[in-house]
Write a protein that holds these residues in place. Structure first.
Motif, PDB file in Angstrom:
ATOM      1  N   ALA A  47     144.583 -47.079  26.071  1.00 42.14           N
ATOM      2  CA  ALA A  47     145.639 -46.062  26.121  1.00 42.14           C
ATOM      3  C   ALA A  47     145.117 -44.765  26.727  1.00 42.14           C
ATOM      4  O   ALA A  47     145.814 -44.113  27.519  1.00 42.14           O
ATOM      5  N   LEU A  48     143.887 -44.382  26.392  1.00 41.10           N
ATOM      6  CA  LEU A  48     143.327 -43.138  26.920  1.00 41.10           C
ATOM      7  C   LEU A  48     143.151 -43.211  28.437  1.00 41.10           C
ATOM      8  O   LEU A  48     143.558 -42.294  29.163  1.00 41.10           O
ATOM      9  N   SER A  70     144.680 -45.190  30.527  1.00 39.71           N
ATOM     10  CA  SER A  70     145.995 -45.282  31.162  1.00 39.71           C
ATOM     11  C   SER A  70     146.707 -43.940  31.150  1.00 39.71           C
ATOM     12  O   SER A  70     147.370 -43.570  32.129  1.00 39.71           O
ATOM     13  N   ASN A  71     146.589 -43.189  30.050  1.00 43.62           N
ATOM     14  CA  ASN A  71     147.225 -41.873  29.975  1.00 43.62           C
ATOM     15  C   ASN A  71     146.646 -40.912  30.999  1.00 43.62           C
ATOM     16  O   ASN A  71     147.377 -40.167  31.671  1.00 43.62           O
ATOM     17  N   TRP A  72     145.332 -40.921  31.145  1.00 42.25           N
ATOM     18  CA  TRP A  72     144.693 -39.971  32.057  1.00 42.25           C
ATOM     19  C   TRP A  72     144.907 -40.338  33.520  1.00 42.25           C
ATOM     20  O   TRP A  72     144.651 -39.516  34.402  1.00 42.25           O
ATOM     21  N   LEU A  73     145.372 -41.556  33.785  1.00 39.09           N
ATOM     22  CA  LEU A  73     145.683 -41.913  35.175  1.00 39.09           C
ATOM     23  C   LEU A  73     146.851 -41.100  35.722  1.00 39.09           C
ATOM     24  O   LEU A  73     147.009 -41.001  36.942  1.00 39.09           O
ATOM     25  N   SER A  74     147.670 -40.547  34.831  1.00 42.50           N
ATOM     26  CA  SER A  74     148.853 -39.820  35.298  1.00 42.50           C
ATOM     27  C   SER A  74     148.491 -38.556  36.071  1.00 42.50           C
ATOM     28  O   SER A  74     149.332 -38.024  36.802  1.00 42.50           O
ATOM     29  N   ILE A  75     147.247 -38.062  35.934  1.00 45.39           N
ATOM     30  CA  ILE A  75     146.850 -36.863  36.669  1.00 45.39           C
ATOM     31  C   ILE A  75     145.992 -37.210  37.883  1.00 45.39           C
ATOM     32  O   ILE A  75     145.572 -36.311  38.614  1.00 45.39           O
ATOM     33  N   VAL A  76     145.714 -38.487  38.099  1.00 44.54           N
ATOM     34  CA  VAL A  76     144.919 -38.908  39.253  1.00 44.54           C
ATOM     35  C   VAL A  76     145.800 -38.894  40.503  1.00 44.54           C
ATOM     36  O   VAL A  76     146.942 -39.375  40.464  1.00 44.54           O
ATOM     37  N   PRO A  77     145.341 -38.325  41.599  1.00 44.22           N
ATOM     38  CA  PRO A  77     146.153 -38.307  42.827  1.00 44.22           C
ATOM     39  C   PRO A  77     146.569 -39.710  43.255  1.00 44.22           C
ATOM     40  O   PRO A  77     145.828 -40.675  43.094  1.00 44.22           O
ATOM     41  N   LEU A  78     147.780 -39.808  43.760  1.00 42.81           N
ATOM     42  CA  LEU A  78     148.427 -41.023  44.270  1.00 42.81           C
ATOM     43  C   LEU A  78     149.009 -41.909  43.172  1.00 42.81           C
ATOM     44  O   LEU A  78     149.931 -42.680  43.435  1.00 42.81           O
ATOM     45  N   VAL A  79     148.494 -41.825  41.946  1.00 40.00           N
ATOM     46  CA  VAL A  79     149.070 -42.619  40.856  1.00 40.00           C
ATOM     47  C   VAL A  79     150.428 -42.033  40.489  1.00 40.00           C
ATOM     48  O   VAL A  79     150.545 -40.866  40.131  1.00 40.00           O
ATOM     49  N   ILE A 109     147.333 -29.422  33.971  1.00 36.12           N
ATOM     50  CA  ILE A 109     146.539 -30.650  34.018  1.00 36.12           C
ATOM     51  C   ILE A 109     145.662 -30.755  32.770  1.00 36.12           C
ATOM     52  O   ILE A 109     145.531 -31.830  32.162  1.00 36.12           O
ATOM     53  N   GLY A 110     145.070 -29.636  32.366  1.00 35.04           N
ATOM     54  CA  GLY A 110     144.290 -29.636  31.125  1.00 35.04           C
ATOM     55  C   GLY A 110     145.141 -29.978  29.910  1.00 35.04           C
ATOM     56  O   GLY A 110     144.698 -30.696  29.009  1.00 35.04           O
ATOM     57  N   LEU A 111     146.377 -29.480  29.895  1.00 34.89           N
ATOM     58  CA  LEU A 111     147.281 -29.808  28.796  1.00 34.89           C
ATOM     59  C   LEU A 111     147.599 -31.297  28.767  1.00 34.89           C
ATOM     60  O   LEU A 111     147.643 -31.918  27.689  1.00 34.89           O
ATOM     61  N   GLU A 112     147.790 -31.894  29.939  1.00 35.36           N
ATOM     62  CA  GLU A 112     148.073 -33.323  30.000  1.00 35.36           C
ATOM     63  C   GLU A 112     146.863 -34.150  29.561  1.00 35.36           C
ATOM     64  O   GLU A 112     147.023 -35.201  28.945  1.00 35.36           O
ATOM     65  N   LEU A 113     145.661 -33.680  29.892  1.00 34.66           N
ATOM     66  CA  LEU A 113     144.463 -34.361  29.414  1.00 34.66           C
ATOM     67  C   LEU A 113     144.405 -34.346  27.893  1.00 34.66           C
ATOM     68  O   LEU A 113     144.078 -35.353  27.248  1.00 34.66           O
ATOM     69  N   PHE A 114     144.715 -33.204  27.316  1.00 35.95           N
ATOM     70  CA  PHE A 114     144.698 -33.074  25.857  1.00 35.95           C
ATOM     71  C   PHE A 114     145.778 -33.947  25.215  1.00 35.95           C
ATOM     72  O   PHE A 114     145.520 -34.658  24.242  1.00 35.95           O
ATOM     73  N   ILE A 115     146.982 -33.907  25.782  1.00 38.71           N
ATOM     74  CA  ILE A 115     148.075 -34.715  25.230  1.00 38.71           C
ATOM     75  C   ILE A 115     147.760 -36.203  25.368  1.00 38.71           C
ATOM     76  O   ILE A 115     148.025 -37.000  24.458  1.00 38.71           O
ATOM     77  N   GLY A 116     147.188 -36.603  26.507  1.00 36.71           N
ATOM     78  CA  GLY A 116     146.828 -38.002  26.697  1.00 36.71           C
ATOM     79  C   GLY A 116     145.825 -38.475  25.665  1.00 36.71           C
ATOM     80  O   GLY A 116     145.926 -39.591  25.147  1.00 36.71           O
TER      81      GLY A 116
END
Length: 324
Positions: free
Chosen positions: A151-152, A154-163, A272-279
């Motif tokens: 899950a971690l 997969s969640n952090w992929l949302s901030i990877v470019p092109l994903v 982006i940092g917030l999304e990392l934390f939420i992920g």
């Protein structure tokens, strides 16, 4: 004389040097976007904001029809296909497998930095599980760790470019089908744990007819409570699925809107940092809830009756135990 490492040199930079470097990188990115014609329009319109799909998009159809059936807010695909979220999930699994092989390739009695780091993490997770449910739940560490790591990642992929930006790549946990599969996996595991621990008595939490010994009314109430408990058990699958999916999919939308509104890339770093934390939090919450459901299954009513007097077998001991 040894040269300082890259990390030490980075920490030695002054605030003015850091700000200057960030400004230079932003200028290069904006200039590159301008000369290539990729500079976003301002103010952005709806077509300039890429909204991530709620589910994966089929990219390879195995069987069935390509047409879709509209079921109100739910879209039903009439085929068997491989979606882009499945492809991305395979990539995540492959990365985790390779990572596990590399980190365990050279295990020794005197661990190096990498082995010591991961032993510290594993021991911390084991201690956390032991404090939450006792030593008996530590046996489920592989399940807890696998759900959390998958899950971690997969969640952090949302901030990877092109994903999420190209059709081939879609964050697995931004597709509720992936989250449903994870929830069903956890559901099967904690039901199996409860049955293994309590035997047939585990099912009395839903179908308990012993109340009829005290009267029809008490028996009917206990049956009604059991039905409510059964629906609550099934509802856990839905809550596990939607909680993770809603946060990750919503995060992708937030990043898409921010990227369209802010022309300077660095201004989106706090988001982006917030999304990392939420992920991270959502991955941990998902795995912890599955662990909590395992603990509740192990401590169900049937198991409590069985474990109340584990050593009482002789009739005299049984009478003394009831008297106590």
């Amino acid at each position: 004389m040894t040269r300082p490492s890259l990390a030490n040199r980075l920490f030695a930079l002054t605030a003015r040097q850091i700000i200057g470097g960030i400004a230079l990188l932003n200028g290069i990115v904006v200039f590159g976007a301008a000369i290539t014609g990729n500079l976003p329009t301002w103010p952005p319109g709806q077509k300039d904001i890429h909204i991530a799909d709620q589910t994966g998009t089929p990219i390879f159809t195995i069987a069935g029809r390509d047409e879709i059936s509209s079921g109100g807010p739910i879209t039903i695909w009439n085929d068997i296909s491989i979606s882009n979220s499945i492809v991305t999930a395979w990539i995540v699994i492959a990365v985790l497998v390779v990572f596990a092989i590399v980190t365990t390739a050279r295990l020794g009695e005197h661990p190096g930095r990498l082995q010591g780091f991961f032993e510290l993490i594993v021991q911390g997770l084991a201690d956390f599980m032991s404090e939450a449910g006792g030593p008996r739940v530590v046996r489920y560490l592989p399940l807890f760790g696998s759900l959390f790591l998958f899950a971690l990642a997969s969640n952090w992929l949302s901030i990877v470019p092109l994903v999420g930006q190209i059709e081939l790549l879609h964050s697995p946990t931004a597709d509720y089908h992936t989250n449903l599969a994870m929830a069903l996996t956890g559901f099967v595991w904690y039901q199996a744990a409860g049955i293994r621990q309590n035997g047939a008595g585990y099912f009395t939490r839903w179908f308990n007819f012993t109340g009829f010994r005290e009267g029809v009314l008490v028996g009917a109430v206990m049956i009604l409570v059991g039905i409510i408990e059964l629906f609550s058990e099934l509802f856990r699958i839905l809550t596990l699925t939607l909680r993770l999916w809603g946060n990750i999919w919503g995060g992708e939308i937030v990043l898409a809107v921010v990227a369209a509104l802010l022309l300077i890339p660095s201004l989106s770093l706090p988001f982006i940092g917030l999304e990392l934390f939420i992920g991270f939090i959502q991955a941990f919450v998902f795995a912890f809830l599955v662990l909590l459901y395992i603990i509740l299954a192990l401590e169900s009513h049937g198991g409590e009756e069985h474990a109340a007097h584990p050593e009482v077998s002789h009739p005299v001991q049984l009478e003394a135990a009831h008297a106590a």
